[in-house]
Design a protein around this motif. Structure first.
Motif, mmCIF file in Angstrom:
data_model
loop_
_atom_site.group_PDB
_atom_site.id
_atom_site.type_symbol
_atom_site.label_atom_id
_atom_site.label_comp_id
_atom_site.label_asym_id
_atom_site.label_seq_id
_atom_site.Cartn_x
_atom_site.Cartn_y
_atom_site.Cartn_z
ATOM 1 N N ASN A 144 0.812 -1.208 0.000
ATOM 2 C CA ASN A 144 0.000 0.000 0.000
ATOM 3 C C ASN A 144 0.848 1.261 0.000
ATOM 4 O O ASN A 144 2.031 1.250 0.352
ATOM 5 C CB ASN A 144 -0.930 0.004 1.217
ATOM 6 N N GLY A 280 -7.699 -0.222 -4.730
ATOM 7 C CA GLY A 280 -6.849 -1.035 -3.885
ATOM 8 C C GLY A 280 -5.512 -1.274 -4.559
ATOM 9 O O GLY A 280 -5.390 -1.217 -5.795
ATOM 10 N N ALA A 281 -4.498 -1.547 -3.765
ATOM 11 C CA ALA A 281 -3.151 -1.681 -4.312
ATOM 12 C C ALA A 281 -3.069 -2.762 -5.384
ATOM 13 O O ALA A 281 -2.451 -2.565 -6.438
ATOM 14 C CB ALA A 281 -2.167 -1.979 -3.187
ATOM 15 N N GLU A 305 -5.369 5.907 1.587
ATOM 16 C CA GLU A 305 -4.330 5.209 0.844
ATOM 17 C C GLU A 305 -4.773 4.813 -0.554
ATOM 18 O O GLU A 305 -3.934 4.717 -1.459
ATOM 19 C CB GLU A 305 -3.853 3.975 1.600
ATOM 20 N N GLN A 306 -6.078 4.592 -0.765
ATOM 21 C CA GLN A 306 -6.485 4.163 -2.104
ATOM 22 C C GLN A 306 -6.227 5.244 -3.147
ATOM 23 O O GLN A 306 -5.782 4.945 -4.258
ATOM 24 C CB GLN A 306 -7.946 3.728 -2.104
ATOM 25 N N ASN A 309 -2.615 5.100 -3.853
ATOM 26 C CA ASN A 309 -2.254 3.949 -4.685
ATOM 27 C C ASN A 309 -2.364 4.278 -6.170
ATOM 28 O O ASN A 309 -1.522 3.863 -6.980
ATOM 29 C CB ASN A 309 -3.173 2.763 -4.384
#
Length: 377
Positions: A144, A280-281, A305-306, A309
């Motif tokens: 991530n 998502g990663a 975090e998305q 990414n």
């Protein structure tokens, strides 16, 4: 016999150990986002050193008992250690849970005569790092854009640290990308296009939009697609839609294929011309690796975090970001209809997406891990 096979079959054994391939323990249980990179890494190690022995750590929770044995790797179960995201009664139970899991990890390391532990985050990784510390070399991989707690702990005493993207928060991390399945990184989309469309019952000659968001977080995508579908079909755009096991498909119509789950994702990529999905990663890494343009709709919760990414792909020109609260049927049409009906733009964005990815991350991480063993030998 290749150089790595020679080195690890006979050339780099510690005193007292028999000539054999390395024993590598992988720790990436829980979600597919942790398990799939671990398994792709394991596949790469075995390709590079056919005598290598892989053991996976996991728990009875999550997808461990489903995904890992299906790939042919032995699974050793340890007690789960979920990490609370905020202060709660579970936090008080954490030390006891960690001690029990660490003890079990050490039993496994001794039983398989482990040479190396490679962790991928999640609630299996923390006890793996603690159990291996001072006993077995450690390599950490963070998928991530922002590192989780387990990898932050493991990185403090790991021999090498790898990350999918820059800025993960792990000091001295080497950016390698995310290890991916070979069925994705070697995918011949043009060669499989017609076969893939036949497999899913899609039109042969129309541009195809692939929509997926997983069983969690797919509601926004499903709702927006349902509103956009009539206009997309009028524009001559077909849709392959994975609406999630708990989701709802759009209304049936010709040129629309709705499925609760797609178990041959590489074929879905081969059938598609563009993607609408979460960020998502693993999703970002796979979509980029196969060279598909995408509109990414990051989940609106967590630590952001998305969006991070997807940002490198967006910056490279291979994708677009749309906030979750701005995704409507109209926005889907406005962003994707002009893209899917413009072959030149599709091609340019697809090339940019592929160039931003790391299709060789599996072997890069495998070589990094094997280098740790060579140094320690």
């Amino acid at each position: 016999m290749n150089e790595l096979t020679q080195r690890f079959d006979v050339g780099s054994r510690a005193p007292g150990k028999s000539a054999r391939g390395p024993s590598v323990v992988i720790a990436g249980g829980g979600s597919a986002g942790h398990i799939e990179p671990a398994l792709a890494f394991a596949d790469a190690v075995v390709r590079l050193v056919p005598g290598a022995r892989i053991t996976a750590l996991g728990t009875e929770r999550g997808l461990d008992t489903t995904l890992i044995p299906a790939r042919g790797y032995p699974l050793e179960l340890i007690p789960p250690v979920p990490l609370p995201r905020r202060p709660s009664g579970d936090l008080l139970k954490l030390p006891g849970r960690v001690r029990g899991a660490v003890g079990r990890v050490r039993e496994v390391l001794a039983a398989v005569d482990a040479d190396l532990v490679v962790g991928f985050g999640g609630y299996v990784a923390l006890p793996a790092y603690l159990g291996a510390r001072g006993r077995v070399p450690i390599v950490v991989h963070e998928a991530n854009a922002r590192a989780g707690l387990a990898n932050k702990v493991g990185a403090r005493f790991a021999d090498r640290v790898a990350a999918a993207v820059p800025g993960s928060g792990l000091s001295a991390a080497e950016v390698v990308g995310i290890p991916l399945r070979r069925s994705v990184t070697t995918l011949d989309r043009p060669g499989l296009r017609l076969r893939a469309r036949h497999l899913f019952g899609l039109p042969r000659g129309e541009p195809v939009l692939l929509v997926f968001g997983g069983s969690q977080g797919a509601r926004t995508l499903n709702t927006a697609l349902a509103a956009a579908l009539p206009r997309l079909r009028r524009a001559g755009i077909a849709v392959l839609h994975a609406y999630g096991k708990n989701g709802t498909p759009a209304d049936p119509m010709p040129g629309y294929v709705g499925l609760p789950y797609i178990d041959q994702m590489h074929m879905a990529y081969a059938a598609a011309d563009a993607v609408l999905g979460r960020a998502g990663a693993m999703t970002v890494a796979e979509v980029s690796a196969v060279g598909l343009p995408a509109v990414y709709v990051p989940l609106p919760h967590g630590n952001g975090e998305q969006a991070l990414n997807a940002q490198p792909v967006v910056d490279a020109g291979g994708g677009l970001l749309v906030p979750d609260d701005q995704l409507t049927g109209e926005r889907v049409v406005d962003e994707l209809a002009p893209l899917l009906t413009n072959p030149a733009r599709l091609l340019a964005m697809g090339r940019a997406a592929r160039a931003s990815g790391h299709a060789d991350a599996d072997e890069r991480l495998a070589r990094m891990a094997l280098d740790v063993l060579a140094v320690r030998a």
